[in-house]
Design a protein around this motif. Structure first.
Motif, short mmCIF file in Angstrom:
data_model
loop_
_atom_site.label_atom_id
_atom_site.label_comp_id
_atom_site.label_asym_id
_atom_site.label_seq_id
_atom_site.Cartn_x
_atom_site.Cartn_y
_atom_site.Cartn_z
N GLU A 212 35.01 47.08 57.48
CA GLU A 212 34.43 47.90 56.41
C GLU A 212 35.52 48.72 55.73
N LEU B 135 37.39 46.47 53.43
CA LEU B 135 36.58 46.17 52.24
C LEU B 135 36.56 47.35 51.28
N TYR C 31 37.93 47.47 47.51
CA TYR C 31 37.05 47.91 46.43
C TYR C 31 37.72 49.02 45.61
N LEU D 170 37.39 38.66 55.77
CA LEU D 170 36.50 39.08 54.68
C LEU D 170 36.24 37.92 53.72
N TYR E 56 32.95 38.18 51.28
CA TYR E 56 33.06 39.50 50.65
C TYR E 56 34.14 39.52 49.56
N ILE E 57 35.12 38.69 49.73
CA ILE E 57 36.22 38.62 48.77
C ILE E 57 36.61 37.16 48.58
N ILE F 12 37.18 40.63 44.56
CA ILE F 12 35.99 41.01 45.33
C ILE F 12 34.78 40.26 44.77
N LYS G 59 28.83 40.03 46.58
CA LYS G 59 28.43 40.48 47.92
C LYS G 59 29.33 41.63 48.38
N GLY G 60 30.62 41.52 48.12
CA GLY G 60 31.56 42.57 48.50
C GLY G 60 31.31 43.86 47.74
N THR H 204 28.01 45.46 49.02
CA THR H 204 28.21 46.03 50.36
C THR H 204 29.04 47.30 50.28
#
Length: 169
Positions: free
Chosen positions: A9, A12, A16, A48, A53-54, A64, A67-68, A71
């Motif tokens: 997390e 991520l 982000y 990830l 996510y990426i 990204i 979904k990423g 989230t």
């Protein structure tokens, strides 16, 4: 099992943030921001990517996915909700809020944490004024003891007599 560990997390969220700052980022940028070695960062980025996510290919920019983004924004909202509760209800020192909120996010079982977030979100969105018990709690923090009206209310509740309750429910 959680799809993202606390560590993933953090990666991520860092990705982000970096992508919001500049469009093109590489593993090196993530590693530098997090002050973590390139090999560990590369493994996390690959994980990830494998989980959707990426988008990432070695030596290319990180992108990204939807979904990423969803989230990351959910995690940011959850963190802000907890931080606001710690600040405005529990009156925690501002220097400690982020660290405390992060620990709370990762230490609670998912079902308990989800219920906690729903409760806090409800309290923020409810059109009622601040519950009287919150103000009473703030007085308790200041004075170190319950106010007389709260003691009477507690006594009445113990006797199942709510007719003269002070209304600090």
């Amino acid at each position: 099992m959680k799809e993202l560990t606390g560590s993933l997390e953090k990666y991520l969220l860092t990705i982000y943030d970096l992508i919001n700052e500049k469009d093109a980022i590489k593993v090196k940028d993530v590693a530098n921001r997090m002050k973590i070695g390139g090999a560990s960062t590369s493994e996390a980025v690959k994980t990830l990517a494998n989980r959707g996510y990426i988008e990432y290919k070695p030596y290319c920019n990180i992108k990204i996915t939807e979904k990423g983004i969803i989230t990351a924004e959910e995690k940011i909202l959850r963190h802000r909700t907890i931080a606001k509760f710690l600040s405005e209800v529990l009156l925690i020192n501002n220097d400690d809020i982020d660290a405390c909120a992060e620990k709370m996010e990762f230490s609670m079982p998912d079902d308990v944490f989800e219920r906690f977030i729903k409760y806090l979100s409800f309290m923020q969105k409810c059109s009622c004024k601040e519950p009287k018990w919150v103000k009473s709690f703030h007085k308790f923090l200041e004075q170190g003891k319950m106010q007389k009206k709260c003691l009477l209310c507690a006594e009445n509740k113990a006797n199942f007599d709510n007719s003269s309750c002070c209304g600090c429910k």
